[in-house]
Design a protein around this motif. Structure first.
Motif, PDB file in Angstrom:
ATOM      1  N   LEU A  72       0.721  -1.175  -0.092  1.00 33.24           N
ATOM      2  CA  LEU A  72      -0.031   0.103   0.023  1.00 33.24           C
ATOM      3  C   LEU A  72       0.669   1.236   0.067  1.00 33.24           C
ATOM      4  CD1 LEU A  72      -3.126   0.952   0.332  1.00 33.24           C
ATOM      5  CD2 LEU A  72      -2.166   1.291   2.814  1.00 33.24           C
ATOM      6  N   ALA A  73       0.391   2.274  -0.713  1.00 37.94           N
ATOM      7  CA  ALA A  73       1.067   3.591  -0.591  1.00 37.94           C
ATOM      8  C   ALA A  73      -0.177   4.458  -0.194  1.00 37.94           C
ATOM      9  CB  ALA A  73       1.579   4.028  -2.024  1.00 37.94           C
ATOM     10  N   ASN A  74      -0.068   5.197   0.821  1.00 37.06           N
ATOM     11  CA  ASN A  74      -0.778   6.379   1.251  1.00 37.06           C
ATOM     12  C   ASN A  74      -0.200   7.748   1.464  1.00 37.06           C
ATOM     13  OD1 ASN A  74      -2.246   7.858   3.359  1.00 37.06           O
ATOM     14  ND2 ASN A  74      -2.140   6.352   5.008  1.00 37.06           N
ATOM     15  N   PRO A 301       2.466   6.326 -10.325  1.00 37.58           N
ATOM     16  CA  PRO A 301       2.400   7.269 -11.541  1.00 37.58           C
ATOM     17  C   PRO A 301       1.979   8.682 -10.862  1.00 37.58           C
ATOM     18  CG  PRO A 301       1.318   5.249 -12.043  1.00 37.58           C
ATOM     19  CD  PRO A 301       1.583   5.198 -10.657  1.00 37.58           C
ATOM     20  N   GLY A 302       1.966   9.592 -11.582  1.00 38.39           N
ATOM     21  CA  GLY A 302       1.395  10.925 -11.321  1.00 38.39           C
ATOM     22  C   GLY A 302       2.503  11.720 -10.706  1.00 38.39           C
ATOM     23  N   GLY A 303       3.867  11.396 -10.586  1.00 37.05           N
ATOM     24  CA  GLY A 303       4.861  12.218 -10.070  1.00 37.05           C
ATOM     25  C   GLY A 303       4.896  11.864  -8.568  1.00 37.05           C
ATOM     26  N   ILE A 304       4.359  10.725  -8.250  1.00 36.03           N
ATOM     27  CA  ILE A 304       4.453  10.607  -6.686  1.00 36.03           C
ATOM     28  C   ILE A 304       5.593  10.040  -6.174  1.00 36.03           C
ATOM     29  CG2 ILE A 304       3.069   9.392  -4.727  1.00 36.03           C
ATOM     30  CD1 ILE A 304       1.348  11.432  -6.002  1.00 36.03           C
ATOM     31  N   LEU A 305       5.857   8.934  -6.708  1.00 43.32           N
ATOM     32  CA  LEU A 305       7.227   8.339  -6.067  1.00 43.32           C
ATOM     33  C   LEU A 305       7.760   7.478  -7.539  1.00 43.32           C
ATOM     34  CD1 LEU A 305       9.263   7.390  -3.790  1.00 43.32           C
ATOM     35  CD2 LEU A 305       7.681   5.347  -3.582  1.00 43.32           C
ATOM     36  N   LEU A 390       7.440  13.220  -5.192  1.00 42.08           N
ATOM     37  CA  LEU A 390       6.858  14.297  -5.133  1.00 42.08           C
ATOM     38  C   LEU A 390       7.960  15.544  -5.486  1.00 42.08           C
ATOM     39  CD1 LEU A 390       5.064  13.008  -2.389  1.00 42.08           C
ATOM     40  CD2 LEU A 390       3.573  14.605  -3.657  1.00 42.08           C
ATOM     41  N   GLY A 391       8.877  15.634  -6.248  1.00 41.07           N
ATOM     42  CA  GLY A 391       9.858  16.348  -6.628  1.00 41.07           C
ATOM     43  C   GLY A 391      11.064  16.203  -5.618  1.00 41.07           C
TER      44      GLY A 391
END
Ligand SMILES: *[C@@H]1O[C@H](CO)[C@@H](O)[C@H](O)[C@H]1NC(C)=O
Length: 510
Positions: A72-74, A301-305, A390-391
């Protein structure tokens, strides 16, 4: 001590850049799949519109499945100001007829007058005072064109009572624009098994089971008088590392970021035969990279990790004064207990560890001809991790470096050199085998100057001295007691040169 890859190995490196396992790409999971209370909310959906309420904190989940186990990623977003709130389309998708999004607008059409009336009363908050912010997060595909979750920051809203729509005006934002968030990846207990089993926790793993890229080679040495060739048919690593990642940001500043690793059946085996021809008086050491193998990334995906791990194998030696020509066989297998835990803090560099008490299993050292001096061979298997969350960029690496070798003294005597063997010439071997583990944290642009360093483990096997005879009779024997023979040619072994201990390097990307 570390050198760049060089010598004849370089020619083969391009062939080693292959992927040993597929990347793990997390998929979006609605909160209702993860948090049991949301299931109840959904059961009474037409009576309870509280799912449409504006929130100051919400969690977004992603799941990834590896070997049948879910991870899980939260990502939990906080909007603590009185002038900012968040709503998540996932929660009330069943009440919607349509979602239309552009870079500047998001229009939500409600199926039913009651739900529409409820949000009209609640979301009017956005227009009441200037400036206010409502973040609306649409799920993957909700807008028809968005492959990943779409966070939209609205400043105003228009209502259309005939069409039952709310048209939000503002702009698309990136996840990294959130000032306050917490991201935790790994350690997942699925809803279907809320009590969980311990092994479900250990679900996000980095494979570590690889053979050495080469099973033999000639080591490059700086002098003609030193010739070292190694053969190692069954050398390599086993097991995997369980991986966890956490980052927390407050007011746009990361306040904590850490990586956790714990071993799962981790072993490293080094059983070499080394052919030596040497006539050197000083100390020489060197190390080469012999292969770099990507082991399958982890991404949300989406620039998270994005985590891009790879395993790098290096081989190195260290010899003291050394004369003679012989073959040596030796071996060590290092196992790390599964209950070991390691946590590396990346923001205020620190390393904490529990366990990491390696077990060593050694093979006897044999020397098949006359050789005197000091020799030590090691293999280094390191996992290097590049993580971008996140950058924010981080780099990390773990090294496991088993070593074998020892000091060898020449002996000649009118009696038996080795008790019961009948030889008058021979060598006495003081074997050395071990492994060391050091953790350190450093800036990405200055990895040689760690910000924090911790010795996690350093273990040397206690091995019996070994006697081998080469003249006046056959055979060889092992004995824990040094024999009483008279050394005619004594090379006093200097303290056995240890290789640089295994190290854990964290380099913060600039
Ligand atoms: C997600 O993370 C937040 C913040 O750490 C925590 O409060 C919440 O319980 C987590 N949710 C789940 C389902 O793990």
């Amino acid at each position: 001590m570390a050198r760049l890859s060089q010598g004849w190995f370089s020619a083969f490196l391009p062939f080693l850049f292959f992927q040993v396992s597929l990347s793990l790409v997390f998929k979006e999971a609605p909160a209702s799949d993860v948090v049991p209370t949301d299931l109840h909310t959904r059961a009474v959906e037409d009576l309870d519109f509280s799912i449409l309420d504006l929130l100051s904190r919400d969690s977004f989940f992603w799941t990834g499945t590896q070997n049948g186990h879910p991870a899980l990623a939260n990502l939990t977003i906080d909007l603590p100001g009185d002038d900012e709130n968040v709503v998540t389309v996932d929660r009330f998708k069943h009440l919607l007829m349509s979602v239309q999004c552009t870079d500047r607008t998001m229009t939500l059409g409600f199926k039913d007058d009651k739900a529409y009336g409820y949000i009209k009363r609640g979301w009017q908050w956005l227009n009441d005072l200037d400036p206010r912010k409502l973040v609306v997060v649409a799920g993957a595909g909700d807008c028809g064109w968005n492959p990943t979750r779409f966070p939209f920051s609205a400043a105003t809203v228009d209502f259309d009572d005939v069409a039952n729509t709310a048209k939000l005006h503002g702009g698309a934002i990136a996840w990294k624009d959130f000032q306050n968030y917490e991201l935790t990846v790994g350690n997942y207990r699925p809803v279907s098994n809320p009590l969980g089993q311990r092994d479900i926790d250990k679900s996000l793993s980095l494979p570590f089971n690889l053979p050495l890229p080469f099973s033999s080679g000639k080591l490059q040495t700086p002098v003609d008088a030193l010739d070292l060739t190694w053969f190692c048919a069954d050398c390599g690593t086993e097991g995997s590392f369980d991986f966890g990642f956490h980052i927390e940001t407050k007011l746009g500043i990361p306040t904590g970021a850490s990586i956790s690793l714990s071993p799962n059946g981790v072993k490293a085996t080094l059983n070499p035969r080394i052919a030596i021809q040497a006539d050197i008086g000083g100390d020489i050491d060197n190390e080469w990279e012999i292969g770099k193998i990507p082991i399958g990334g982890i991404s949300i995906p989406g620039g998270i990790l994005d985590v891009g791990p790879e395993i790098t194998f290096s081989i190195g030696y260290s010899v003291g004064p050394l004369q003679g020509s012989a073959g040596i066989t030796t071996g060590v297998t290092v196992s790390i207990p599964d209950d070991s835990e390691l946590e590396i803090s990346l923001i205020s560099p620190d390393v904490s560890s529990v366990g990491w008490d390696p077990d060593l299993e050694t093979k006897p050292v044999t020397v098949d001809a006359r050789l005197v001096g000091e020799v030590l061979l090691y293999v280094k298997a390191s996992i290097d991790l590049t993580a971008e969350a996140l950058g924010q960029g981080f780099e990390a690496g773990i090294n496991l470096k088993p070593y074998v070798g020892g000091g060898i003294m020449g002996q000649a005597t009118s009696d038996e050199v080795c008790p019961g063997e009948g030889d008058h010439f021979g060598v006495k071997v003081y074997p050395k085998a071990g492994v060391a583990l050091v953790a350190d944290v450093a800036e990405a642009d200055d990895p040689e100057d760690p910000l924090a360093e911790a010795t996690i483990a350093s273990v040397t096997a206690s091995l019996p001295t070994y006697c081998a005879g080469f003249g006046g009779g056959g055979g060889s024997s092992s004995t824990g007691v040094p024999s009483s023979s008279i050394p005619v040619q004594t090379i006093t072994p200097p303290p056995t040169p240890y290789p640089t201990p295994s190290s854990f390097l964290i380099r913060r990307a600039p």
